[in-house]
Design an enzyme around this catalytic site. Sequence first.
Site, PDB file in Angstrom:
ATOM      1  N   THR A  41      85.849 -14.507  22.330  1.00 31.16           N
ATOM      2  CA  THR A  41      86.962 -13.864  22.819  1.00 31.16           C
ATOM      3  C   THR A  41      88.093 -13.585  21.960  1.00 31.16           C
ATOM      4  OG1 THR A  41      88.361 -14.002  25.053  1.00 31.16           O
ATOM      5  CG2 THR A  41      88.211 -16.003  23.955  1.00 31.16           C
ATOM      6  N   CYS A 133      83.017 -11.873  25.019  1.00 25.45           N
ATOM      7  CA  CYS A 133      82.527 -12.204  26.061  1.00 25.45           C
ATOM      8  C   CYS A 133      80.622 -12.474  25.593  1.00 25.45           C
ATOM      9  CB  CYS A 133      82.318 -11.934  27.317  1.00 25.45           C
ATOM     10  SG  CYS A 133      84.059 -11.676  27.712  1.00 25.45           S
TER      11      CYS A 133
END
Length: 173
Positions: A41, A133
Amino acid sequence: MALVRKLGRVAYAPTLELQLQLAAKYKNISRGAVRRGGLATFHGPGQLVCYPILNLRALNVGIRDYVHCLEKAVVATCTDLGVAAHTTNCTGVWVGPQKVCALGIQVSHGVSFHGLGLNCCPNLSWFDHIVPCGIPDLQVTSLSYQLNRTVTPDEVAPLLVKNLAHCLSISYH
């Protein structure tokens, strides 16, 4: 009653240390390496990063229900702003096929930490340097892009806190 702390723009390491200190007040939480859920992330300027530290056991909330509550609070926040957001079978919050909010939590001894990064007005090109992700070809978006105006974390934070508190049935100040 929950306490909300607005830290502003801060470096990650001292923020992680603060999280661990606050979480340790609930239970003996290890100060080892970061073990949050989720994959790669990015956190940076223009994102609202919200790391609730909650005693989920005291709230009688399971981990899966907590994740859904985080997602529900973000969807409600987006709706408050006029953005039609939704969830999918992939964790996080989406606007169409693009991700607007990533989630990655850790729970230790019933205490949650880490949390979410909601894209308010970040430079989206930063995401070109990672596989967000862990999903190849994932496109991300922001509230600012969706609304065609600058939407700041300061504008969004009170809405998110209100919606999260409502979802968890807690009061805050």
